[in-house]
Design a protein around this motif. Structure first.
Motif, PDB file in Angstrom:
ATOM      1  N   ALA A 224      -0.056   0.541  12.915  1.00 46.57           N
ATOM      2  CA  ALA A 224      -1.248   1.174  12.228  1.00 46.57           C
ATOM      3  C   ALA A 224      -2.087   1.961  12.918  1.00 46.57           C
ATOM      4  O   ALA A 224      -2.645   3.156  12.368  1.00 46.57           O
ATOM      5  CB  ALA A 224      -2.056  -0.118  12.038  1.00 46.57           C
TER       6      ALA A 224
ATOM      7  N   MET B 179       1.378   4.688   6.121  1.00 46.49           N
ATOM      8  CA  MET B 179       2.644   4.201   6.798  1.00 46.49           C
ATOM      9  C   MET B 179       3.766   4.140   5.977  1.00 46.49           C
ATOM     10  O   MET B 179       4.831   4.554   6.789  1.00 46.49           O
ATOM     11  CB  MET B 179       2.012   2.765   7.378  1.00 46.49           C
ATOM     12  CG  MET B 179       0.813   2.613   8.074  1.00 46.49           C
ATOM     13  SD  MET B 179       0.282   0.867   8.477  1.00 46.49           S
ATOM     14  CE  MET B 179       1.781   0.406   9.654  1.00 46.49           C
ATOM     15  N   ALA B 180       3.936   4.065   4.720  1.00 48.41           N
ATOM     16  CA  ALA B 180       5.126   3.937   4.328  1.00 48.41           C
ATOM     17  C   ALA B 180       5.492   5.532   4.154  1.00 48.41           C
ATOM     18  O   ALA B 180       6.954   5.653   4.379  1.00 48.41           O
ATOM     19  CB  ALA B 180       4.976   3.510   2.719  1.00 48.41           C
TER      20      ALA B 180
ATOM     21  N   GLU C 119       6.968   1.507   6.510  1.00 46.92           N
ATOM     22  CA  GLU C 119       6.628   0.730   5.292  1.00 46.92           C
ATOM     23  C   GLU C 119       6.821  -0.848   5.481  1.00 46.92           C
ATOM     24  O   GLU C 119       7.833  -1.397   6.164  1.00 46.92           O
ATOM     25  CB  GLU C 119       7.575   1.078   4.187  1.00 46.92           C
ATOM     26  CG  GLU C 119       7.196   0.290   2.645  1.00 46.92           C
ATOM     27  CD  GLU C 119       8.009   0.802   1.524  1.00 46.92           C
ATOM     28  OE1 GLU C 119       7.428   0.548   0.351  1.00 46.92           O
ATOM     29  OE2 GLU C 119       8.963   1.702   1.783  1.00 46.92           O
ATOM     30  N   GLY C 120       5.932  -1.634   5.251  1.00 42.81           N
ATOM     31  CA  GLY C 120       6.096  -3.145   5.446  1.00 42.81           C
ATOM     32  C   GLY C 120       5.645  -3.641   6.623  1.00 42.81           C
ATOM     33  O   GLY C 120       5.785  -4.800   7.072  1.00 42.81           O
ATOM     34  N   ARG C 121       5.130  -2.774   7.598  1.00 45.30           N
ATOM     35  CA  ARG C 121       4.892  -3.014   9.194  1.00 45.30           C
ATOM     36  C   ARG C 121       3.391  -3.383   9.263  1.00 45.30           C
ATOM     37  O   ARG C 121       2.745  -2.394   8.678  1.00 45.30           O
ATOM     38  CB  ARG C 121       5.387  -1.980   9.990  1.00 45.30           C
ATOM     39  CG  ARG C 121       6.988  -1.815   9.967  1.00 45.30           C
ATOM     40  CD  ARG C 121       7.382  -0.867  11.034  1.00 45.30           C
ATOM     41  NE  ARG C 121       8.872  -0.652  10.662  1.00 45.30           N
ATOM     42  CZ  ARG C 121       9.607   0.535  11.496  1.00 45.30           C
ATOM     43  NH1 ARG C 121       8.877   1.028  12.623  1.00 45.30           N
ATOM     44  NH2 ARG C 121      10.748   0.775  11.246  1.00 45.30           N
ATOM     45  N   GLU C 122       3.006  -4.250  10.007  1.00 48.19           N
ATOM     46  CA  GLU C 122       1.771  -4.616  10.148  1.00 48.19           C
ATOM     47  C   GLU C 122       1.309  -4.718  11.562  1.00 48.19           C
ATOM     48  O   GLU C 122       0.054  -5.237  11.660  1.00 48.19           O
ATOM     49  CB  GLU C 122       1.348  -5.928   9.427  1.00 48.19           C
ATOM     50  CG  GLU C 122       1.785  -5.925   7.910  1.00 48.19           C
ATOM     51  CD  GLU C 122       1.621  -7.351   7.335  1.00 48.19           C
ATOM     52  OE1 GLU C 122       1.317  -8.218   8.100  1.00 48.19           O
ATOM     53  OE2 GLU C 122       1.852  -7.345   5.853  1.00 48.19           O
TER      54      GLU C 122
ATOM     55  N   ALA D 264      -1.747   1.630   3.995  1.00 52.14           N
ATOM     56  CA  ALA D 264      -0.166   1.091   3.711  1.00 52.14           C
ATOM     57  C   ALA D 264       0.404   2.116   2.979  1.00 52.14           C
ATOM     58  O   ALA D 264       1.715   2.402   3.558  1.00 52.14           O
ATOM     59  CB  ALA D 264      -0.307  -0.141   2.685  1.00 52.14           C
ATOM     60  N   LYS D 265       0.218   3.079   2.237  1.00 55.31           N
ATOM     61  CA  LYS D 265       0.817   4.072   1.612  1.00 55.31           C
ATOM     62  C   LYS D 265       1.193   5.261   2.705  1.00 55.31           C
ATOM     63  O   LYS D 265       2.158   5.933   2.539  1.00 55.31           O
ATOM     64  CB  LYS D 265       0.009   4.790   0.352  1.00 55.31           C
ATOM     65  CG  LYS D 265      -0.111   3.744  -0.668  1.00 55.31           C
ATOM     66  CD  LYS D 265      -0.640   4.536  -1.936  1.00 55.31           C
ATOM     67  CE  LYS D 265      -0.748   3.500  -3.360  1.00 55.31           C
ATOM     68  NZ  LYS D 265      -1.408   4.096  -4.416  1.00 55.31           N
TER      69      LYS D 265
ATOM     70  N   GLU E 188     -11.680  -0.722   8.169  1.00 51.35           N
ATOM     71  CA  GLU E 188     -10.539  -0.620   7.109  1.00 51.35           C
ATOM     72  C   GLU E 188     -10.406   0.627   6.339  1.00 51.35           C
ATOM     73  O   GLU E 188     -11.348   1.332   6.158  1.00 51.35           O
ATOM     74  CB  GLU E 188     -11.108  -1.748   6.188  1.00 51.35           C
ATOM     75  CG  GLU E 188      -9.946  -1.764   5.179  1.00 51.35           C
ATOM     76  CD  GLU E 188     -10.502  -2.891   3.981  1.00 51.35           C
ATOM     77  OE1 GLU E 188      -9.830  -2.893   2.896  1.00 51.35           O
ATOM     78  OE2 GLU E 188     -11.637  -3.672   4.230  1.00 51.35           O
TER      79      GLU E 188
END
Length: 482
Positions: free
Chosen positions: A452, A438-439, A444-447, A435-436, A430
Motif C-alpha cells: 500500500a 493498487m490493482a 490487486e487483492g494485496r493488503e 484498492a483501484k 485513508e
C-alpha cells in the motif's frame, strides 16, 4: 527418480561397463554434430523449449542458431556486451545426450568404438571387448575459455608434459603430450569468449581444428581427429579496439550470428524478472519488487541505451537493469533493518529507493566525452522520465482525487527512504480508491502495509512529475504538497 550425486538433476547413468556390454546394448555411435542435430529436431517436433532461459531472441537470433546447428556449423556470436551471448552458448549443452560413453581414464574422452589417442588405441588392441568404459554427463562435455592476450597454444591445444618425460618416456612418444582445453573437450562443445583478444599467432592454431578437425603439437607428426563443436563470441567493436579475428579463422566458422538487446519492453521486463535475485534462500526472504518498479527499471534501461549521451558502441548491458533491480530491493531491506518499527514488515521496494541506484550504476555506462562530469545528472533525468512514463502507462486516466484531496487545504505528506511503510500510511491517512490504484499497479487483492505504501508513494511521485503536486527534497526526505 533416483538422482546421481555428482549431477543432482541427472538420471542414473546407463549400465554397460565394458565395450562388449556397450555393443550388446545396441548403442550407436554418433558425432557430436549429429547428436545435436537429432536432439534439436526431436525437441522442435515436440514443441519443446530448445534454449531455456533465453529471452527476446525467439524470432531473431534463435532461428539463425538452429539453422547453424542443423547444418553442423561452428558458430561465432557477435554482439555488444551483456546481450546474453555466453548464456545462449551454455544452453546448447542441453542439446547433447544426457549420458555418453567414453573409454575409462581417457584425457580426451575417446568414444569406445573409435579411439583416437595412442593410449586408447593401445588399450583397445590389448583388451578388446573387455575395455572398460565410463559414462560422461552432458554438463561435463562443455569447455569454456576467456580469450586473453596471454593465452598460449599450450593452453588451447597442448604441449610437452615434462613430468611424463621425467618418468622415462621419450620425446618422440605421443603419450608425453599434455592436451590443452580444446582436445580435452573432445566429443563436446568448446566456447571461446572474446575471440578478438586472442593473439593472432594463437588464432592460427585453431585453423586446423575448424577445418581439418585435428591438432598438431610442437613438432610431433600427430593427427588427432577431434569431434567438437566450436562456438566463439566477440564484440564487433573489439575488432579494431583490442584486436581482430584473422580472416582465415573467420572464414572457417560456418555461421555468424548477431545478437541484440531486448527489442520490446515486454522482453526487458521478462529478463529482469527472470535474472534479478531479490529473494534469498533460508530464513531471509529478501524483498518484494513491485511490478510497476520493475517496469520503471526496464524503461530506465531502455532510455539510457537510446540516449545520445551514452556511447552506443559500448552499449548498455542487461546487467545494468539486473543490478538496478537488485539494488532497489536491497534498499528496501536496508530500510526495514534500520527502523525499529519496521523490523516485522516484509520489505517492499518503493520509488524512494530508485534514486540510490544512479550513483552505483554510473560505472556501467560509457558516456560520450562531451558529457564528462554530467553522468549522474543525465541518469537522474532519465530515471525521472522512466517514472513518469510508467505512471502514464499504469495510472493515466485513473481517478486520483482521493489522494489529491489530501492536499486541498495545504496539507503535505512526508516520505523518504528511512520512512517505514506503516509510518507513511499513518501520515497519509485513508485514501479512497487506493484498492483501484493498487490493482492498476499489479497489486490487486494485496493488503500489506509495504505494498500500500509503495502504491501511494509511486502515485505521489507521478503526480509531482506531471506537475500536479510540488515536492521539496533534501537528505533522502521528500515532502509532497499542492
Amino acid at each position: 527418480m533416483q538422482q546421481n550425486s555428482q549431477h543432482p538433476t541427472a538420471s542414473v547413468p546407463p549400465r554397460p561397463a565394458t565395450v562388449g556390454e556397450l555393443r550388446a546394448s545396441g548403442h550407436v555411435y554418433r558425432t557430436v554434430k549429429q547428436e545435436i542435430r537429432e536432439n534439436l529436431l526431436t525437441r522442435m517436433r515436440a514443441g519443446q523449449d530448445r534454449f531455456p532461459g533465453i529471452v527476446g531472441f525467439d524470432q531473431t537470433v534463435l532461428p539463425h542458431v538452429e539453422r547453424a546447428l542443423l547444418a553442423g556449423h561452428d558458430i561465432i556470436m557477435l554482439g555488444e556486451r551483456g546481450q546474453g551471448k555466453t548464456r545462449l552458448i551454455r544452453t546448447m549443452v542441453g542439446l547433447l545426450d544426457e549420458w555418453t560413453p567414453t573409454i575409462d581414464g581417457c584425457e580426451i574422452n575417446d568414444h569406445p568404438y573409435y579411439p583416437v589417442c595412442s593410449r586408447c588405441q593401445r588399450l583397445a588392441r590389448e583388451q578388446g571387448d573387455d575395455l572398460k568404459i565410463t559414462w560422461r554427463h552432458q554438463s561435463d562435455r562443455y569447455g569454456e575459455k576467456l580469450a586473453t592476450p596471454d593465452t598460449s597454444v599450450g593452453d588451447l591445444i597442448g604441449d610437452i608434459d615434462p613430468v611424463k618425460v621425467a618418468e622415462g618416456r621419450t620425446l618422440g612418444d605421443p603419450e608425453t603430450i599434455h592436451f590443452g582445453m580444446v582436445p580435452r573437450t573432445n566429443r563436446g562443445i568448446f566456447s571461446l569468449n572474446e575471440l578478438p583478444d586472442l593473439a593472432e599467432r594463437i588464432q592460427v592454431a585453431l585453423l586446423n581444428v575448424l577445418e581439418e578437425r585435428d591438432i598438431g603439437v610442437r613438432g610431433y607428426s600427430l593427427r588427432l581427429p577431434l569431434d567438437v563443436v566450436l562456438v566463439a563470441s566477440a564484440n564487433p567493436e573489439d575488432y579494431t579496439n583490442r584486436g581482430r579475428i584473422i580472416t582465415p579463422l573467420k572464414d572457417r566458422f560456418g555461421a555468424e550470428v548477431r545478437t541484440h538487446y531486448p527489442v520490446t519492453l515486454e522482453d526487458e521486463l521478462a529478463l529482469i524478472t527472470q535474472e534479478a535475485e531479490v529473494a534469498w534462500d533460508g530464513g531471509d526472504p529478501g524483498a518484494e519488487l513491485p511490478e510497476h518498479l520493475v517496469e520503471v527499471i526496464a524503461r530506465f534501461t531502455r532510455l539510457v541505451r537510446e540516449s545520445p549521451a551514452a556511447d552506443a558502441r559500448s552499449g548498455v548491458s542487461a546487467r545494468f537493469a539486473i543490478a538496478a533491480a537488485e539494488s532497489t530491493a536491497a534498499a528496501a531491506v536496508r530500510r526495514t533493518a534500520l527502523i525499529a518499527e519496521a523490523h516485522d514488515e516484509v520489505p517492499v521496494a518503493r520509488v524512494c529507493d530508485l534514486p540510490t541506484i544512479v550513483s552505483t550504476l554510473r560505472g556501467k555506462v560509457e558516456f560520450e566525452v562531451s558529457e564528462e562530469g554530467r553522468e549522474e545528472e543525465i541518469l537522474g533525468h532519465l530515471l525521472r522520465r522512466a517514472i513518469a512514463d510508467t505512471f502514464r502507462a499504469r495510472l493515466g486516466g485513473a481517478d486520483l482525487t482521493g489522494l489529491l484531496n489530501k492536499f486541498a487545504d495545504g496539507g503535505t505528506i512526508e516520505s523518504g527512504e528511512l520512512v517505514s511503510a506503516s509510518e507513511l500510511l499513518r501520515r497519509t491517512g485513508e485514501v479512497p480508491g487506493l484498492a483501484k490504484i493498487m490493482a492498476r499497479l499489479g497489486m490487486e487483492g494485496r493488503e500489506s502495509f509495504g505494498e500500500a505504501a509503495a502504491a501511494i508513494e509511486f502515485t505521489l511521485e507521478g503526480l509531482y512529475l506531471l506537475r500536479r503536486l510540488s515536492k521539496d527534497s533534501a537528505d533522502g526526505i521528500s515532502i509532497y504538497g499542492q
